[in-house]
Structure formats: structure tokens, C-alpha cells
Scaffold this motif. Structure first.
Motif, PDB file in Angstrom:
ATOM      1  N   GLU A   1       0.837  -1.192   0.000  1.00 11.84           N
ATOM      2  CA  GLU A   1       0.000   0.000   0.000  1.00 11.84           C
ATOM      3  C   GLU A   1       0.874   1.245   0.000  1.00 11.84           C
ATOM      4  O   GLU A   1       1.910   1.290   0.653  1.00 11.84           O
ATOM      5  CB  GLU A   1      -0.932   0.036   1.221  1.00 11.84           C
TER       6      GLU A   1
ATOM      7  N   GLY B   1      -0.705  -2.449   4.926  1.00  8.92           N
ATOM      8  CA  GLY B   1      -1.354  -1.157   4.790  1.00  8.92           C
ATOM      9  C   GLY B   1      -0.403   0.016   4.907  1.00  8.92           C
ATOM     10  O   GLY B   1       0.772  -0.139   5.214  1.00  8.92           O
TER      11      GLY B   1
ATOM     12  N   HIS C   1      -4.932   6.130  -2.011  1.00 12.25           N
ATOM     13  CA  HIS C   1      -4.071   4.990  -1.726  1.00 12.25           C
ATOM     14  C   HIS C   1      -4.615   3.770  -2.441  1.00 12.25           C
ATOM     15  O   HIS C   1      -5.740   3.760  -2.919  1.00 12.25           O
ATOM     16  CB  HIS C   1      -3.898   4.755  -0.218  1.00 12.25           C
ATOM     17  N   ASN C   2      -3.767   2.772  -2.539  1.00  9.10           N
ATOM     18  CA  ASN C   2      -4.144   1.558  -3.255  1.00  9.10           C
ATOM     19  C   ASN C   2      -4.438   0.421  -2.286  1.00  9.10           C
ATOM     20  O   ASN C   2      -3.946   0.402  -1.165  1.00  9.10           O
ATOM     21  CB  ASN C   2      -3.029   1.143  -4.217  1.00  9.10           C
ATOM     22  N   HIS C   3      -5.271  -0.487  -2.740  1.00  8.79           N
ATOM     23  CA  HIS C   3      -5.533  -1.740  -2.039  1.00  8.79           C
ATOM     24  C   HIS C   3      -4.997  -2.866  -2.912  1.00  8.79           C
ATOM     25  O   HIS C   3      -5.614  -3.204  -3.914  1.00  8.79           O
ATOM     26  CB  HIS C   3      -7.034  -1.933  -1.807  1.00  8.79           C
TER      27      HIS C   3
END
Length: 134
Positions: free
Chosen positions: A34, A59, A83-85
Motif C-alpha cells: 500500500e 497497509g 491509496h491503493n488496495h
């Protein structure tokens, strides 16, 4: 942590513009971890500062003190977070919602607007603003 001063301010006025911008930012990072990007904008939605905060597979947290410090340093009128998952589900987690709410509360005290928090997973994304979470 990565900081960048925007040389030619890009306007991040709207979800489509922000999504395209952050997709480009995230393309330069490890997709298995993340990463949180914070775009600081002026009162005309021009990006005046950009920071990246790297997390891991578990995370990436929102460093509230650093974000607020950058607001003071750059005179930001607002911030947009993304943000990315890595797991592939762009739905904001309970932790995502909680930390965003904490930032909104801190921002209200200093007349800063949290314009959006975008969660990206592959080609999909979710806007907390569009979902009514901001």
C-alpha cells in the motif's frame, strides 16, 4: 516518505482528474504494497505539493501530523488523498474511514478542506466523497 514540489501546478478539479493523476503516481510504486499519496492544492485546485507515504502488505497509514505540517508549510487550501488496495477491492476499509474522519476533524480546526480520499485497486476506484463518507 517521498516529497515533491509541483513545478507546473496541475488542476485536480474533480474525481476524473484526480483519479487519472493518482493512477499515474501509483503506477510508479510496488503494486503489492500500500502507498498513500497526499496532494495539497490551492484554492483553485492546483496541486502545489505532493507527498507519498509507503506502507507494506498490511497497509499504509495517514501520518496526520506530517499532513498538517505540510499544510502549514505550503499554505494548502485542501488535500486529496489516494491509496491503493493491493488485494483488488477498492472499498474503503473501516480503518480507512476512521483515519480519514480523524483527518477531517483536524482539518476543520485549521480551515482546511479534505476534498476526497480515493481508494484504488487495479482499474477500479472508490471516492469517499462520492460515497458520502466525507
Amino acid at each position: 516518505m517521498f516529497h515533491q514540489r509541483a513545478e507546473s501546478p496541475l488542476r485536480l478539479n474533480g474525481l476524473d482528474a484526480a483519479r487519472r493523476f493518482f493512477a499515474t503516481c501509483l503506477a510508479e510504486t510496488d503494486p503489492d504494497s500500500e502507498h498513500l499519496w497526499v496532494a495539497h492544492v490551492d484554492d483553485q485546485a492546483r496541486c502545489i505539493h505532493l507527498s507519498r507515504h509507503d506502507g507494506g502488505e498490511g497497509g499504509a497509514s495517514v501520518p496526520l501530523r506530517e499532513v498538517i505540517s505540510d499544510v502549514a508549510t505550503h499554505g494548502s487550501a485542501g488535500v486529496i488523498l489516494a491509496h491503493n488496495h493491493p488485494g483488488g477491492d477498492p472499498t474503503p476499509s473501516a480503518d480507512d474511514r476512521q483515519i480519514t474522519r480523524r483527518l477531517v476533524l483536524a482539518a476543520e480546526a485549521i480551515d482546511l478542506t479534505v476534498l476526497d480520499h480515493i481508494v484504488m485497486a487495479g482499474r477500479e476506484c472508490r471516492s469517499m466523497r462520492a460515497m458520502g463518507l466525507l
